[in-house]
Scaffold this motif. Structure first.
Motif: not given
Length: 82
Positions: A25, A28-30, A32-33
Motif C-alpha cells: 500500500t 503504491d502510494a509513493e 504508483p506506476d
C-alpha cells in the motif's frame, strides 16, 4: 527506480514492522506506476525473515571462489587421478 532501490524500500518496510500488505500500500502510494507486485514483496520479506538481509540479487551475489582448470585440479592434493 531500479530493482535495487525497491529492495531497499521493501527492507525499510520490513524493519519498520509493516506487513506485506502495508508495504504494498505504501509503495503504491509513493510510486504508483512502478511499484513491485505483491509476490515480489512477499519473496523479499521471506528472505529477510530467514536472516538474508542483503538487498543484492542472489543469483549474482555469489559465485565460484576460483576458476576450475586442469592446473587447479592437479594442484589439489585431494585429487588422486594417478
Amino acid at each position: 527506480m531500479d530493482k535495487k532501490e525497491f529492495r531497499v524500500l521493501i527492507k525499510y518496510c520490513f524493519l519498520k514492522g509493516k506487513s506485506t500488505v502495508e508495504a504494498k500500500t505504501w509503495l503504491d502510494a509513493e510510486v504508483p506506476d512502478t511499484a513491485p507486485g505483491k509476490s515480489t514483496i512477499k519473496d523479499w520479506y521471506a528472505k529477510f525473515r530467514h536472516g538474508e538481509m542483503s538487498t543484492e540479487n542472489g543469483e549474482h551475489s555469489e559465485g565460484p571462489k576460483e576458476v576450475v582448470t586442469d592446473e587447479n585440479i592437479l594442484k589439489n592434493p585431494q585429487n588422486d587421478f594417478e
